[in-house]
Design a protein around this motif. Structure first.
Motif, PDB file in Angstrom:
ATOM      1  N   GLY A   1      -4.899   4.394   5.764  1.00 48.50           N
ATOM      2  CA  GLY A   1      -4.549   5.674   5.818  1.00 48.50           C
ATOM      3  C   GLY A   1      -4.909   6.405   6.973  1.00 48.50           C
ATOM      4  O   GLY A   1      -4.563   6.153   7.920  1.00 48.50           O
ATOM      5  N   HIS A   2      -5.573   7.553   6.836  1.00 47.13           N
ATOM      6  CA  HIS A   2      -6.139   8.353   7.823  1.00 47.13           C
ATOM      7  C   HIS A   2      -7.483   7.566   8.425  1.00 47.13           C
ATOM      8  O   HIS A   2      -8.577   7.756   7.854  1.00 47.13           O
ATOM      9  CB  HIS A   2      -6.510   9.600   7.252  1.00 47.13           C
TER      10      HIS A   2
ATOM     11  N   THR B   1       0.765  -1.199   0.120  1.00 44.69           N
ATOM     12  CA  THR B   1       0.111   0.011  -0.058  1.00 44.69           C
ATOM     13  C   THR B   1       0.800   1.335   0.156  1.00 44.69           C
ATOM     14  O   THR B   1       2.190   1.369   0.659  1.00 44.69           O
ATOM     15  CB  THR B   1      -1.049  -0.110   1.259  1.00 44.69           C
ATOM     16  N   ARG B   2       0.226   2.318  -0.500  1.00 41.57           N
ATOM     17  CA  ARG B   2       0.968   3.722  -0.575  1.00 41.57           C
ATOM     18  C   ARG B   2       0.228   4.672   0.418  1.00 41.57           C
ATOM     19  O   ARG B   2       0.419   5.722   0.324  1.00 41.57           O
ATOM     20  CB  ARG B   2       0.954   4.266  -2.045  1.00 41.57           C
ATOM     21  N   ALA B   3      -0.737   4.020   1.003  1.00 41.42           N
ATOM     22  CA  ALA B   3      -1.618   4.976   2.056  1.00 41.42           C
ATOM     23  C   ALA B   3      -0.562   5.622   2.973  1.00 41.42           C
ATOM     24  O   ALA B   3       0.469   4.982   3.631  1.00 41.42           O
ATOM     25  CB  ALA B   3      -2.548   3.885   2.589  1.00 41.42           C
ATOM     26  N   THR B   4      -0.837   6.816   3.534  1.00 43.38           N
ATOM     27  CA  THR B   4      -0.472   7.584   4.519  1.00 43.38           C
ATOM     28  C   THR B   4      -1.384   7.895   5.191  1.00 43.38           C
ATOM     29  O   THR B   4      -2.622   7.970   5.045  1.00 43.38           O
ATOM     30  CB  THR B   4       0.566   8.468   3.984  1.00 43.38           C
ATOM     31  N   LYS B   5      -0.973   8.989   6.452  1.00 42.01           N
ATOM     32  CA  LYS B   5      -2.121   9.574   7.139  1.00 42.01           C
ATOM     33  C   LYS B   5      -2.810  10.763   6.258  1.00 42.01           C
ATOM     34  O   LYS B   5      -3.710  11.211   6.872  1.00 42.01           O
ATOM     35  CB  LYS B   5      -1.182  10.423   8.376  1.00 42.01           C
ATOM     36  N   GLU B   6      -2.105  11.184   5.362  1.00 43.05           N
ATOM     37  CA  GLU B   6      -2.682  12.319   4.591  1.00 43.05           C
ATOM     38  C   GLU B   6      -3.400  11.606   3.201  1.00 43.05           C
ATOM     39  O   GLU B   6      -4.484  12.229   2.706  1.00 43.05           O
ATOM     40  CB  GLU B   6      -1.808  13.220   3.920  1.00 43.05           C
ATOM     41  N   LYS B   7      -3.287  10.317   2.742  1.00 45.97           N
ATOM     42  CA  LYS B   7      -3.761   9.575   1.677  1.00 45.97           C
ATOM     43  C   LYS B   7      -4.138   8.234   2.099  1.00 45.97           C
ATOM     44  O   LYS B   7      -3.416   7.291   2.396  1.00 45.97           O
ATOM     45  CB  LYS B   7      -2.594   9.518   0.780  1.00 45.97           C
ATOM     46  N   SER B   8      -5.816   8.026   2.083  1.00 44.96           N
ATOM     47  CA  SER B   8      -6.301   7.032   2.363  1.00 44.96           C
ATOM     48  C   SER B   8      -6.326   6.112   0.976  1.00 44.96           C
ATOM     49  O   SER B   8      -6.663   6.495   0.048  1.00 44.96           O
ATOM     50  CB  SER B   8      -7.613   7.223   3.092  1.00 44.96           C
ATOM     51  N   GLU B   9      -6.658   4.815   1.476  1.00 47.16           N
ATOM     52  CA  GLU B   9      -6.989   3.665   0.246  1.00 47.16           C
ATOM     53  C   GLU B   9      -8.071   2.810   0.766  1.00 47.16           C
ATOM     54  O   GLU B   9      -7.905   2.461   1.870  1.00 47.16           O
ATOM     55  CB  GLU B   9      -5.830   2.778  -0.169  1.00 47.16           C
TER      56      GLU B   9
END
Length: 370
Positions: free
Chosen positions: A113-114, A75-83
């Motif tokens: 993500g978030h 995954t490329r999910a981050t706290k700013e970018k959800s999947e």
């Protein structure tokens, strides 16, 4: 027309539509992963055996025994970018009955993500909707892992006794809890509370009330207040009839945290759905994000009584070899637009079970009365 689908096939079709309505997109994963992914995270997967092979380039690969690990790893999910993802995949695990590897069909949903309480509630609701889609006679059990974990952490036990008590709570083994508490030198009041945790299950309101009265510290009270918030929301959404709490449910503490849940269908022998928060797993992979999701064990759905259709097909369309190619397909299309499943034959096979028979006359399907 009701197509003659098995339980897992029907569920797959209906659940795809449900998940996509909530903004989840289908995620496709390769069959193979580097074996090192699973070797380093054996506690996360069911069983300790992984089917491996050496690739042509010399790498040791594995037929994936788990999907969530692959999702977290990629995954490329981050706290700013959800999947928001869902998948339909096969995994390969040891069959405990015959000690052979088995291909298991699995469907799942992941929110990465978030993650906040709205995200978690959405996933819990989708777990309930998933079970209801399969069968309206379902049960979803929910727990807050931190309630039990915060109790055990406050006791300042050594790792061995900590894990021994935790495992006995998971197994609802009160005798084991009592014996481990005695080894730890815990007083009778604390031991009694530990022995009550395996029985902290049942209707949401009563279980919350009992759990609140047993809380020994502020952290446990905060856990119950969070659980109460979800329970109140679920009740207002109309799910209370099919939901219970079970605070003895504590998944692997190295990977999971917070809310966890399991789903059951009456008449099926085992758990058909499981999930929860796994922020810790994300952190172990160096991902600065949260995660919550669940898996549906599609193979379990076929273990119930299957309703057998009386017919193989709705209609059989009999044509002559001399009829034009297009006339046969066009006539079949006319019937299919009416919602019928159609087989075209030059003569009706003896073994074919059909509801209606049509004959192609002047390019049109004409129903033959019985």
């Amino acid at each position: 027309m009701k197509y003659n689908l098995k339980a897992d096939e029907r569920a797959t079709l209906e659940l795809r539509g449900l998940y996509e309505k909530y903004g989840y997109r289908k995620y496709k994963i390769g069959k193979f992963e580097e074996y090192s992914l699973y070797a380093a995270n054996r506690d996360f997967i069911a069983g300790d055996k992984v089917l491996t092979f050496t690739d042509l380039d010399g790498r040791l690969l594995a037929m994936k025994p788990d999907v969530t690990l692959s999702v977290v790893n990629n995954t490329r999910a981050t706290k700013e970018k959800s999947e928001k993802l869902y998948y339909i995949e096969n995994v390969y695990r040891e069959n405990k009955e015959n000690h052979a590897f088995k291909e298991i069909s699995q469907m799942g949903l992941e929110y990465l993500g978030h993650i906040n309480r709205h995200s978690i509630l959405e996933v819990i609701v989708l777990a309930a909707k998933t079970l209801k889609t399969i069968d309206s006679d379902y049960l979803l059990e929910i727990s807050h892992m931190h309630y039990t974990v915060h109790l055990l952490e406050a006791l300042q036990l050594g790792e061995t006794l900590y894990l021994e008590i935790l495992n006995n709570i998971r197994q609802k083994n009160v005798t084991g809890v009592t014996q481990a508490a005695a080894k730890a030198g815990l007083d009778s009041e604390t031991t009694e509370i530990l022995c009550q945790i395996p029985f902290l299950y049942g209707e949401m309101g009563k279980t919350i009330k009992k759990a609140r009265s047993m809380a020994l510290n502020d952290e446990m009270l905060q856990d119950i207040e969070e659980l109460q918030e979800y329970c109140s929301a679920l009740k207002s959404l109309g799910y209370s009839k099919n939901i219970q709490l079970d605070l003895s449910m504590v998944n692997d503490i190295d990977y999971y945290n917070g809310i966890v849940f399991r789903g059951y269908i009456r008449g099926l022998p085992g758990c058909v759905l499981s999930g929860g928060q796994y922020d810790k797993a994300m952190k172990l992979f160096g991902k600065d994000a949260g995660a919550v999701g669940f898996a549906v064990y599609l193979d379990e759905l076929n273990k119930g009584q299957q309703i057998q259709s009386k017919y193989d097909v709705d209609a059989v369309l009999v044509y002559d070899e001399n009829d034009s190619l297009t006339s046969v397909l066009k006539a079949a299309g006319v019937l299919q637009k009416e919602g019928l499943s159609v087989r075209t034959e030059t003569a009706v096979p003896d073994c074919l079970r059909y509801r209606e028979k049509y004959v192609l006359i002047d390019g049109k399907p004409v129903k033959e009365e019985k």
